[in-house]
Design a protein around this motif. Structure first.
Motif, PDB file in Angstrom:
ATOM      1  N   VAL A   1       0.845  -1.199   0.000  1.00 36.41           N
ATOM      2  CA  VAL A   1       0.000   0.000   0.000  1.00 36.41           C
ATOM      3  C   VAL A   1       0.881   1.251   0.000  1.00 36.41           C
ATOM      4  O   VAL A   1       0.597   2.226  -0.704  1.00 36.41           O
ATOM      5  N   GLY A   2       1.967   1.228   0.774  1.00 36.63           N
ATOM      6  CA  GLY A   2       2.904   2.349   0.787  1.00 36.63           C
ATOM      7  C   GLY A   2       3.553   2.554  -0.569  1.00 36.63           C
ATOM      8  O   GLY A   2       3.737   3.689  -1.019  1.00 36.63           O
ATOM      9  N   LEU A   3       3.887   1.464  -1.234  1.00 36.14           N
ATOM     10  CA  LEU A   3       4.470   1.539  -2.575  1.00 36.14           C
ATOM     11  C   LEU A   3       3.452   2.118  -3.564  1.00 36.14           C
ATOM     12  O   LEU A   3       3.796   2.963  -4.399  1.00 36.14           O
ATOM     13  N   ALA A   4       2.203   1.691  -3.448  1.00 38.07           N
ATOM     14  CA  ALA A   4       1.146   2.226  -4.314  1.00 38.07           C
ATOM     15  C   ALA A   4       0.928   3.719  -4.061  1.00 38.07           C
ATOM     16  O   ALA A   4       0.685   4.489  -5.003  1.00 38.07           O
ATOM     17  N   LEU A   5       1.056   4.132  -2.807  1.00 38.04           N
ATOM     18  CA  LEU A   5       0.934   5.551  -2.478  1.00 38.04           C
ATOM     19  C   LEU A   5       2.042   6.358  -3.151  1.00 38.04           C
ATOM     20  O   LEU A   5       1.799   7.444  -3.696  1.00 38.04           O
ATOM     21  N   GLY A   6       3.249   5.823  -3.154  1.00 34.13           N
ATOM     22  CA  GLY A   6       4.366   6.497  -3.819  1.00 34.13           C
ATOM     23  C   GLY A   6       4.179   6.579  -5.328  1.00 34.13           C
ATOM     24  O   GLY A   6       4.463   7.602  -5.953  1.00 34.13           O
TER      25      GLY A   6
END
Length: 178
Positions: A136-141
């Protein structure tokens, strides 16, 4: 008289070798808060309880580690919101930090959960939660990269790599001027 020689009874001396008083005698009441049964437990029961307590502690810590990316997500989301959507050094730095941290965390999942491995502790679910939160953090980036316009998602981003359009119609006419 010399010390140790002769038998001289001291008035206030206590003889600790007296076997008439045994530690298991029930004449003396137990102090408050002391349970004699707990001291009489079998060593295997105590060691099993310690192992169970250690397994519970490891499981609890594994779940805490698994939920730690959530705090990072909230902080990184706030930082990206504060950076705005203009392309400048701060927003690009925050965005690449938002991409780099989950990638590093995903590469070290095995190392992160190594201290919590135990035959009694199932760490699969905490690992999956940890991986999901980092994705999810990667998708946010990636979403922030797209917001900044740094991802090639439009046809105009690829124009330079397209071959020139072939001319299919020729126009000519008129009288040549010499």
């Amino acid at each position: 008289m010399e010390k140790g020689k002769g038998v001289v009874a001291r008035r206030w001396a206590i003889d600790f070798t007296d076997n008439s008083i045994s530690p298991s005698s029930r004449d003396i009441p137990d102090p408050l808060g002391y349970a004699r049964a707990s001291s009489d437990q079998d060593d295997s029961t105590v060691s099993r309880q310690k192992k169970d307590a250690e397994a519970n502690w490891k499981a609890q810590k594994a779940w805490e580690v698994a939920q730690s990316p959530l705090k990072n997500l909230l902080m990184m989301g706030f930082m990206m919101w504060m950076a705005g959507s203009a392309v400048h050094l701060f927003s690009i730095g925050i965005t690449f930090s938002a991409l780099w941290q989950p990638i590093n965390a995903l590469q070290g999942v095995g190392k992160i959960f190594e201290p919590y491995k135990d035959s009694k502790v199932d760490i699969l679910a905490p690992k999956l939660l940890f991986i999901a939160l980092n994705l999810v953090g990667l998708a946010l980036g990636v979403w922030k990269l797209n917001t900044l316009g740094l991802l090639p998602t439009h046809a105009s981003d690829w124009v330079s790599s397209l071959p020139p359009a072939q001319e299919i119609e020729y126009a000519g006419g008129g009288i040549p001027l010499h």
